[in-house]
Motif scaffolding. Structure first.
Motif, PDB file in Angstrom:
ATOM      1  N   GLY A  31     -26.718 -23.803  -5.859  1.00  0.00           N
ATOM      2  CA  GLY A  31     -26.867 -24.569  -6.935  1.00  0.00           C
ATOM      3  C   GLY A  31     -28.138 -23.990  -7.580  1.00  0.00           C
ATOM      4  O   GLY A  31     -28.097 -23.977  -8.845  1.00  0.00           O
ATOM      5  N   LEU A  32     -29.043 -23.556  -6.860  1.00  0.00           N
ATOM      6  CA  LEU A  32     -30.288 -23.161  -7.564  1.00  0.00           C
ATOM      7  C   LEU A  32     -29.930 -21.762  -8.198  1.00  0.00           C
ATOM      8  O   LEU A  32     -30.465 -21.469  -9.347  1.00  0.00           O
ATOM      9  N   THR A  33     -29.208 -21.164  -7.565  1.00  0.00           N
ATOM     10  CA  THR A  33     -28.821 -19.590  -8.299  1.00  0.00           C
ATOM     11  C   THR A  33     -27.989 -19.985  -9.297  1.00  0.00           C
ATOM     12  O   THR A  33     -28.043 -19.249 -10.343  1.00  0.00           O
ATOM     13  N   ALA A  71     -16.564 -25.105  -6.508  1.00  0.00           N
ATOM     14  CA  ALA A  71     -16.358 -26.364  -7.312  1.00  0.00           C
ATOM     15  C   ALA A  71     -15.233 -27.257  -7.011  1.00  0.00           C
ATOM     16  O   ALA A  71     -15.232 -28.403  -6.549  1.00  0.00           O
ATOM     17  N   ALA A  72     -14.222 -26.143  -6.685  1.00  0.00           N
ATOM     18  CA  ALA A  72     -12.851 -26.833  -6.137  1.00  0.00           C
ATOM     19  C   ALA A  72     -13.252 -27.588  -4.698  1.00  0.00           C
ATOM     20  O   ALA A  72     -12.659 -28.491  -4.321  1.00  0.00           O
ATOM     21  N   ARG A  73     -14.111 -26.924  -3.837  1.00  0.00           N
ATOM     22  CA  ARG A  73     -14.407 -27.762  -2.567  1.00  0.00           C
ATOM     23  C   ARG A  73     -14.939 -28.946  -2.651  1.00  0.00           C
ATOM     24  O   ARG A  73     -14.950 -29.851  -1.803  1.00  0.00           O
ATOM     25  N   TRP A 140     -25.693 -33.019  -9.635  1.00  0.00           N
ATOM     26  CA  TRP A 140     -26.263 -31.798 -10.049  1.00  0.00           C
ATOM     27  C   TRP A 140     -26.140 -30.432  -9.912  1.00  0.00           C
ATOM     28  O   TRP A 140     -26.187 -29.577 -10.753  1.00  0.00           O
ATOM     29  N   TRP A 141     -25.304 -30.308  -8.676  1.00  0.00           N
ATOM     30  CA  TRP A 141     -24.581 -28.945  -8.600  1.00  0.00           C
ATOM     31  C   TRP A 141     -23.435 -28.679  -9.709  1.00  0.00           C
ATOM     32  O   TRP A 141     -23.753 -27.526 -10.202  1.00  0.00           O
ATOM     33  N   ARG A 142     -23.044 -29.432 -10.054  1.00  0.00           N
ATOM     34  CA  ARG A 142     -21.844 -29.352 -11.290  1.00  0.00           C
ATOM     35  C   ARG A 142     -22.330 -29.231 -12.600  1.00  0.00           C
ATOM     36  O   ARG A 142     -21.639 -28.876 -13.492  1.00  0.00           O
ATOM     37  N   GLY A 143     -23.639 -29.331 -12.618  1.00  0.00           N
ATOM     38  CA  GLY A 143     -24.246 -29.608 -13.892  1.00  0.00           C
ATOM     39  C   GLY A 143     -23.944 -28.637 -15.046  1.00  0.00           C
ATOM     40  O   GLY A 143     -23.339 -28.839 -16.090  1.00  0.00           O
ATOM     41  N   ILE A 148     -19.960 -27.010 -19.485  1.00  0.00           N
ATOM     42  CA  ILE A 148     -18.908 -26.133 -20.171  1.00  0.00           C
ATOM     43  C   ILE A 148     -17.631 -26.940 -20.160  1.00  0.00           C
ATOM     44  O   ILE A 148     -16.836 -26.832 -21.442  1.00  0.00           O
ATOM     45  N   GLY A 149     -17.204 -27.594 -19.190  1.00  0.00           N
ATOM     46  CA  GLY A 149     -15.785 -28.044 -19.123  1.00  0.00           C
ATOM     47  C   GLY A 149     -15.673 -29.755 -19.314  1.00  0.00           C
ATOM     48  O   GLY A 149     -14.729 -30.249 -19.105  1.00  0.00           O
TER      49      GLY A 149
END
Length: 325
Positions: A31-33, A71-73, A140-143, A148-149
């Motif tokens: 997520g940071l990357t 994201a799928a995971r 947070w990770w999916r932010g 975008i989506g």
């Protein structure tokens, strides 16, 4: 009571903490990357003003493809509430009845109502805290991907903290009630899982799209150009066509037009010049029902509130059954 509840259920709490740790480490690293790349590569600027910057499409597509598998995971996170109901809620009372320990518990100086309410409050709070923590981490990770989506899609919506925690409490309450009724651990676990899915799956498919009345957009066909689309962050509920009088075409009528345009019963639809030209010639237009991404928190509040209301009803029923036993 507090110490006894901890002793009886510490294993579930430790498993939840371990699962959270195993999930958090890779998500924080990736997520940071991802967040840094989203900013440094100019993708955030593209999303904020796609028309004012050239070449945004390929950059955004590459970014999404890079993190799409990750994201799928996260979809597995939507099953966390089912685990709470199956492995925490169902055994709570079923194991007591099955092993006969309920007689000892009910013979103590503490009333059976207080005994059960204490257990429900402590374990229910733990379930809610775990759900909120997982949901906050997932969101947070999916932010960047959600910017975008959109956030009303299935995965983003299901793993957001309010709905994830409320669904966990509902599943927990379903398991507790199943245990109070069936009094057999394995049977109660199966019943709790089945009951949770019986509510959750139809809710996603048939109820959620109509928490609010969808907005409508009607656009003219454009030869050689794909049908005009809403911003990607909006949740499209239904696409159809309307005639000159404003009447929506049925699925059968649309299928007949596609067969006529492509000259075959098995032809697949694609919005190319032939379809768009046919629509112009016959006075047809594109019809879209959608929800804007700004409705996200309203939808979260509606669904979370429904789950919490059901949880209260189920827990009250379980307490009533225990008091009568």
């Amino acid at each position: 009571m507090y110490w006894l509840t901890w002793r009886q259920h510490r294993m579930e709490l430790l498993v939840a903490a371990g699962l959270l740790l195993l999930t958090a480490v890779p998500l924080i690293i990736t997520g940071l990357t991802m967040h840094e790349q989203y900013r440094a590569d100019g993708i955030a600027a593209c999303v904020a003003d796609p028309a004012g910057r050239g070449g945004c499409g390929p950059i955004i597509d590459q970014f999404v493809q890079r993190y799409d598998q990750w994201a799928a995971r996260l979809m597995w996170g939507a099953f966390l509430p089912a685990l709470a109901g199956t492995f925490v809620g169902a055994p709570l009372l079923a194991r007591e009845y099955e092993q006969g320990t309920w007689r000892l518990a009910f013979a103590q100086s503490v009333s059976r109502t207080r005994w059960l309410l204490t257990k429900l409050a402590l374990i229910g709070t733990a379930v809610a805290v775990v759900g909120v923590t997982f949901g906050a981490l997932f969101s947070w990770w999916r932010g960047p991907l959600d910017e975008i989506g959109g956030r009303l899609g299935a995965t983003s919506f299901l793993i957001a903290a309010p709905v994830l925690a409320a669904a966990g409490l509902f599943a927990f309450a379903t398991g507790v009630l199943a245990g109070a009724v069936l009094r057999r651990t394995i049977v109660a676990m199966a019943a709790a899982l089945g009951a949770f899915l019986a509510v959750r799956l139809p809710l996603e498919e048939y109820v959620r799209p109509y928490y609010q009345t969808p907005l409508v957009r009607i656009t003219d066909p454009q030869p050689g150009v794909a049908a005009a689309r809403l911003p990607d962050t909006d949740w499209v509920v239904q696409n159809s066509w309307v005639d000159q009088a404003g009447h929506r075409l049925t699925d059968g009528e649309e299928a007949a037009i596609i067969r006529q345009v492509y000259g075959g019963a098995d032809a697949l639809y694609s919005s190319d010049a032939r379809v768009e030209s046919f629509m112009i010639d016959h006075g047809l237009r594109h019809y879209t029902e959608y929800h804007p991404d700004s409705s996200f928190w309203t939808f979260q509040a509606i669904e979370a509130g429904g789950f919490l209301a059901l949880a209260v009803v189920f827990l009250a029923a379980a307490v009533w059954l225990v008091r009568r036993s």
